[in-house]
Design a protein around this motif. Structure first.
Motif, PDB file in Angstrom:
ATOM      1  N   THR A 168       0.824  -1.211   0.000  1.00  0.00           N
ATOM      2  CA  THR A 168       0.000   0.000   0.000  1.00  0.00           C
ATOM      3  C   THR A 168       0.857   1.258   0.000  1.00  0.00           C
ATOM      4  O   THR A 168       0.512   2.261  -0.624  1.00  0.00           O
ATOM      5  CB  THR A 168      -0.929   0.000   1.225  1.00  0.00           C
ATOM      6  OG1 THR A 168      -1.654  -1.217   1.242  1.00  0.00           O
ATOM      7  CG2 THR A 168      -1.903   1.157   1.175  1.00  0.00           C
TER       8      THR A 168
ATOM      9  N   ASN B 186       0.589   4.334  -2.519  1.00  0.00           N
ATOM     10  CA  ASN B 186       0.496   5.742  -2.120  1.00  0.00           C
ATOM     11  C   ASN B 186       1.580   6.572  -2.791  1.00  0.00           C
ATOM     12  O   ASN B 186       1.353   7.689  -3.242  1.00  0.00           O
ATOM     13  CB  ASN B 186       0.641   5.873  -0.600  1.00  0.00           C
ATOM     14  CG  ASN B 186      -0.529   5.279   0.147  1.00  0.00           C
ATOM     15  OD1 ASN B 186      -1.573   5.022  -0.437  1.00  0.00           O
ATOM     16  ND2 ASN B 186      -0.354   5.038   1.431  1.00  0.00           N
TER      17      ASN B 186
ATOM     18  N   GLN C 179       0.828   7.062  -6.559  1.00  0.00           N
ATOM     19  CA  GLN C 179      -0.253   8.014  -6.865  1.00  0.00           C
ATOM     20  C   GLN C 179       0.165   9.432  -6.489  1.00  0.00           C
ATOM     21  O   GLN C 179      -0.377  10.393  -7.030  1.00  0.00           O
ATOM     22  CB  GLN C 179      -1.569   7.592  -6.212  1.00  0.00           C
ATOM     23  CG  GLN C 179      -1.665   7.757  -4.720  1.00  0.00           C
ATOM     24  CD  GLN C 179      -2.341   9.043  -4.321  1.00  0.00           C
ATOM     25  OE1 GLN C 179      -2.905   9.737  -5.150  1.00  0.00           O
ATOM     26  NE2 GLN C 179      -2.254   9.386  -3.041  1.00  0.00           N
TER      27      GLN C 179
ATOM     28  N   ALA D 175      -4.710   8.098  -8.804  1.00  0.00           N
ATOM     29  CA  ALA D 175      -5.047   7.372  -7.585  1.00  0.00           C
ATOM     30  C   ALA D 175      -5.926   6.161  -7.871  1.00  0.00           C
ATOM     31  O   ALA D 175      -5.633   5.051  -7.426  1.00  0.00           O
ATOM     32  CB  ALA D 175      -5.738   8.311  -6.600  1.00  0.00           C
ATOM     33  N   PHE D 176      -6.998   6.378  -8.641  1.00  0.00           N
ATOM     34  CA  PHE D 176      -7.939   5.275  -8.838  1.00  0.00           C
ATOM     35  C   PHE D 176      -7.268   4.093  -9.514  1.00  0.00           C
ATOM     36  O   PHE D 176      -7.387   2.946  -9.077  1.00  0.00           O
ATOM     37  CB  PHE D 176      -9.145   5.731  -9.656  1.00  0.00           C
ATOM     38  CG  PHE D 176     -10.139   4.635  -9.872  1.00  0.00           C
ATOM     39  CD1 PHE D 176     -11.035   4.283  -8.873  1.00  0.00           C
ATOM     40  CD2 PHE D 176     -10.148   3.912 -11.062  1.00  0.00           C
ATOM     41  CE1 PHE D 176     -11.936   3.255  -9.057  1.00  0.00           C
ATOM     42  CE2 PHE D 176     -11.056   2.879 -11.245  1.00  0.00           C
ATOM     43  CZ  PHE D 176     -11.943   2.556 -10.241  1.00  0.00           C
TER      44      PHE D 176
ATOM     45  N   TYR E 103      -4.795   2.260  -7.139  1.00  0.00           N
ATOM     46  CA  TYR E 103      -5.428   1.475  -6.085  1.00  0.00           C
ATOM     47  C   TYR E 103      -6.217   0.305  -6.664  1.00  0.00           C
ATOM     48  O   TYR E 103      -6.320  -0.748  -6.038  1.00  0.00           O
ATOM     49  CB  TYR E 103      -6.317   2.362  -5.208  1.00  0.00           C
ATOM     50  CG  TYR E 103      -5.516   3.315  -4.370  1.00  0.00           C
ATOM     51  CD1 TYR E 103      -4.479   2.843  -3.567  1.00  0.00           C
ATOM     52  CD2 TYR E 103      -5.753   4.675  -4.392  1.00  0.00           C
ATOM     53  CE1 TYR E 103      -3.716   3.697  -2.812  1.00  0.00           C
ATOM     54  CE2 TYR E 103      -4.990   5.547  -3.635  1.00  0.00           C
ATOM     55  CZ  TYR E 103      -3.973   5.054  -2.850  1.00  0.00           C
ATOM     56  OH  TYR E 103      -3.216   5.901  -2.109  1.00  0.00           O
TER      57      TYR E 103
ATOM     58  N   VAL F 111      -3.588  -2.320  -7.361  1.00  0.00           N
ATOM     59  CA  VAL F 111      -3.053  -2.872  -6.119  1.00  0.00           C
ATOM     60  C   VAL F 111      -4.088  -3.742  -5.408  1.00  0.00           C
ATOM     61  O   VAL F 111      -3.747  -4.773  -4.829  1.00  0.00           O
ATOM     62  CB  VAL F 111      -2.541  -1.727  -5.215  1.00  0.00           C
ATOM     63  CG1 VAL F 111      -2.243  -2.229  -3.821  1.00  0.00           C
ATOM     64  CG2 VAL F 111      -1.300  -1.122  -5.823  1.00  0.00           C
TER      65      VAL F 111
END
Lengths: 217, 223
Positions: free
Chosen positions: B174, B178, B181, B187-188, B191, B194
């Motif tokens: 994670t 982070n 992004q 970001a979308f 994530y 991931v």
């Protein structure tokens, strides 16, 4: 620098703790509703629906809650919905809760004997009637202890909402720590407050389990 | 819809994700091995006739099971230095996972131990096995076999829970997400990918634990 007494810390944490309680309750109730709907359509038995629900459960049980919240938080704005951390946290936790509850309840419904279904079908009951009068009342008794037990997981799950910026107990703890430089005291208090919320629920779940076991005998 | 998805933006940073997955796997393996070890000791203490030790372990189990992992992690990483215990991000993350899994596995293994019929233990005693032998061969192995599925799910839950270790800057999966992004503002997409990686990891872990369970318990039966 202003001075924080222990009471100030506890008081501010209690204020934020209300949001933890509110978020837990909302997610639990909404998740319960969604979970029940999923359970219904799944039990009704269309193979595609069964597959969908199985995938849904697998998806939410096989990925971190944090990722689910991130995807909701960053994903909903992409389809034009501007969401606050509160909405994102509620939405994400609702989906998370519904996946777990529907799986817990599926086990309870399946533990109701097949003969019960067949007997009620032979009385000419349709699916809704079978569910309403025969299966759910029996499944409910088995379902209550693990459902109460799971509510503890929901309360603890709300802590993760702090990471997307929702100010609840954990986030408040971080903010107060940054102001007071007393992480040991603050996080200790935060932990105690979670414990005070969760432990009664755990005890209640255990009590119900014992009660149910006696009934079953 | 103005937004255009660009999953390609992640590709240049794939090494960060691989590094993150390796660290997540390391955390999980160490956490699982030591945590289950702690759970076995805890369960033994809970089952023992010494009420004080049993109660202390009971308090530990309840404290951990009724507080969020994230708070435990913050307490260990930010709180313990006040007592002079300074840990690196990795050490704190591992310690939190061990302590967390230790409590849950204590409870799970204890349930398995309670399910061992008293007659088995008496039979072992009549064969003049000592306490350690009885615990190891007659109580622990059959108990572990019985609760292995529950223990496996708990290990998977702990692996997934390790994603919050990014909050103390332990550089697991994670954290990698982070970081990426923050560089490319996708970001979308990051994530989303991931989350898929976590799903794959949890499926692999579950399969691995199943194989391990078969190896540990099925073979021994014939010995």
């Amino acid at each position: 620098m202003s001075e924080f007494s222990l009471w100030d810390i506890v008081y501010n944490l209690l204020l934020a703790g209300r949001w933890t309680v509110l978020l837990s309750l909302t997610a639990f109730v909404l998740g319960g509703i969604v979970g029940l709907l999923l359970l219904m359509v799944r039990t009704a038995g269309n193979p595609w629906v069964v597959r969908f629900v199985r995938g849904y459960v697998e998806l939410f049980q096989g990925t971190p809650l944090l990722m689910q919240l991130f995807i909701v938080f960053f994903g909903l704005p992409l389809i034009g919905l501007d969401v606050s951390p509160w909405v994102a946290a509620t939405f994400g936790l609702t989906l998370f809760t519904s996946a777990f509850l529907t799986e817990i309840w599926r086990g309870c419904v399946e533990s109701v004997g097949k003969g019960q279904w067949e007997a009620s079908a032979s009385l000419g009951m349709n699916f809704t009637q079978q569910m309403r009068y025969i299966v759910l009342p029996q499944a409910l008794r088995i379902a209550i202890p693990p459902t109460v037990g799971f509510s503890v997981q929901v309360v603890k799950g709300t802590a993760v909402a702090s990471i997307i910026g929702f100010v609840e107990l954990t986030k408040a703890g971080t903010m107060i720590t940054n102001a007071t430089y007393a992480p040991f005291t603050v996080y200790g208090c935060v932990a105690v407050m979670y414990f005070l919320i969760c432990y009664p629920l755990s005890l209640f779940a255990r009590h119900l389990e014992g009660k149910f076991r006696n009934v079953a005998r | 819809m103005a937004y255009k998805f660009d999953f390609g933006a992640i590709v240049p940073h794939w090494e960060l994700l691989v590094d993150g997955m390796i660290l997540t796997a390391e955390l999980t393996v160490i956490g699982a091995v030591v945590g289950v070890g702690l759970g076995i000791m805890g369960a033994w203490a809970r089952a023992s006739r010494a009420p004080v030790i049993s109660q202390i372990v009971g308090v530990y189990v309840e404290l951990i099971r009724n507080t969020p992992f994230l708070v435990q992690l913050f307490f260990i990483f930010f709180g313990l230095p006040a007592l002079g215990v300074k840990l690196t991000e990795f050490q704190a993350a591992v310690l939190a996972m061990i302590v967390n899994l230790g409590a849950y596995s204590t409870e799970i293994i204890r349930a398995g131990i309670l399910a061992i019929p008293q007659g088995q233990i008496e039979a072992a005693q009549s064969l003049a096995m000592n306490r350690v032998q009885i615990f190891r061969y007659v109580v622990l192995l059959p108990a572990l076999k019985k609760i292995w599925p529950a223990l496996s799910s708990q290990i998977v839950i702990v692996m997934l829970g390790s994603s919050v270790c990014s909050q103390i800057a332990a550089e697991e999966l994670t954290f990698g997400a982070n970081y990426i992004q923050a560089i490319n503002f996708r970001a979308f997409e990051v994530y989303f990918v991931v989350t898929g990686l976590y799903l794959v990891m949890s499926i692999l872990l579950r399969m691995g634990l199943k194989v391990l369970g078969n190896y540990l318990f099925e073979r021994r039966r014939h010995v």
